[in-house]
Design a protein around this motif. Sequence first.
Motif, PDB file in Angstrom:
ATOM      1  N   PRO A  95       2.458 -23.644  11.083  1.00  0.00           N
ATOM      2  CA  PRO A  95       2.043 -22.306  10.652  1.00  0.00           C
ATOM      3  C   PRO A  95       1.826 -22.217   9.138  1.00  0.00           C
ATOM      4  O   PRO A  95       0.860 -21.603   8.683  1.00  0.00           O
ATOM      5  CB  PRO A  95       3.188 -21.391  11.088  1.00  0.00           C
ATOM      6  N   TRP A  99      -1.407 -21.158   6.879  1.00  0.00           N
ATOM      7  CA  TRP A  99      -1.434 -20.146   5.815  1.00  0.00           C
ATOM      8  C   TRP A  99      -2.131 -20.700   4.572  1.00  0.00           C
ATOM      9  O   TRP A  99      -2.927 -20.015   3.936  1.00  0.00           O
ATOM     10  CB  TRP A  99      -0.023 -19.694   5.443  1.00  0.00           C
ATOM     11  N   ASP A 102      -5.890 -20.789   5.203  1.00  0.00           N
ATOM     12  CA  ASP A 102      -6.451 -19.431   5.113  1.00  0.00           C
ATOM     13  C   ASP A 102      -6.553 -18.966   3.665  1.00  0.00           C
ATOM     14  O   ASP A 102      -7.589 -18.456   3.245  1.00  0.00           O
ATOM     15  CB  ASP A 102      -5.592 -18.423   5.896  1.00  0.00           C
ATOM     16  N   PRO A 109      -3.736 -14.564   5.495  1.00  0.00           N
ATOM     17  CA  PRO A 109      -3.142 -14.892   6.798  1.00  0.00           C
ATOM     18  C   PRO A 109      -2.136 -13.845   7.274  1.00  0.00           C
ATOM     19  O   PRO A 109      -1.769 -13.827   8.441  1.00  0.00           O
ATOM     20  CB  PRO A 109      -2.447 -16.232   6.539  1.00  0.00           C
ATOM     21  N   PHE A 110      -1.697 -12.973   6.378  1.00  0.00           N
ATOM     22  CA  PHE A 110      -0.617 -12.052   6.720  1.00  0.00           C
ATOM     23  C   PHE A 110      -1.142 -10.705   7.202  1.00  0.00           C
ATOM     24  O   PHE A 110      -0.956  -9.667   6.587  1.00  0.00           O
ATOM     25  CB  PHE A 110       0.371 -11.934   5.556  1.00  0.00           C
ATOM     26  N   THR A 111      -1.814 -10.793   8.349  1.00  0.00           N
ATOM     27  CA  THR A 111      -2.294  -9.590   9.023  1.00  0.00           C
ATOM     28  C   THR A 111      -1.086  -8.842   9.585  1.00  0.00           C
ATOM     29  O   THR A 111       0.029  -9.395   9.643  1.00  0.00           O
ATOM     30  CB  THR A 111      -3.213  -9.979  10.193  1.00  0.00           C
ATOM     31  N   GLU A 113      -0.552  -8.250  12.602  1.00  0.00           N
ATOM     32  CA  GLU A 113      -0.136  -9.016  13.786  1.00  0.00           C
ATOM     33  C   GLU A 113       0.758 -10.198  13.396  1.00  0.00           C
ATOM     34  O   GLU A 113       1.790 -10.450  14.016  1.00  0.00           O
ATOM     35  CB  GLU A 113      -1.392  -9.510  14.515  1.00  0.00           C
ATOM     36  N   GLU A 114       0.361 -10.921  12.338  1.00  0.00           N
ATOM     37  CA  GLU A 114       1.150 -12.070  11.867  1.00  0.00           C
ATOM     38  C   GLU A 114       2.522 -11.602  11.366  1.00  0.00           C
ATOM     39  O   GLU A 114       3.544 -12.205  11.686  1.00  0.00           O
ATOM     40  CB  GLU A 114       0.396 -12.809  10.751  1.00  0.00           C
ATOM     41  N   GLY A 117       4.750 -10.781  14.193  1.00  0.00           N
ATOM     42  CA  GLY A 117       5.247 -12.023  14.786  1.00  0.00           C
ATOM     43  C   GLY A 117       6.415 -12.596  13.987  1.00  0.00           C
ATOM     44  O   GLY A 117       7.379 -13.098  14.556  1.00  0.00           O
TER      45      GLY A 117
END
Length: 120
Positions: A95, A99, A102, A109-111, A113-114, A117
């Motif tokens: 992961p 990152w 991205d 990368p830190f949407t 959703e992320e 998670g």
Amino acid sequence: GKVAIAAYNKALKINPDLHISADEWDTRCWHGAINKHAQDVMFACEEAVNLQPENGSFKRSRGVARALTGDTSGAIKDFEVYVDSVDDDNLWKSPVEGWIKDLRSGKNPFTEEELEGLRQ
């Protein structure tokens, strides 16, 4: 978030010798960052890394906070140190490599959703 930070600052005024371990600083850093308080906990991230500069996990936490506060190059550096510090079978290695990829391509990368998670 902010309540914990205020409580800590108040405790420090009462007892300037209050000892906070590097692990505790890192925990504050990580939880603040993934809960959208990265700016407020950056000092905790710096404290953890300053106390244990060789700890890659602390740099991973600070990297998340850096990415979320717009310090892309600092985040990439922290994530690279982390990736270099862990074995290939480490659950976080892939992961974190994602990152880095991205961030290098200009993508955050830190949407939501992320982050959700990461809170699990």
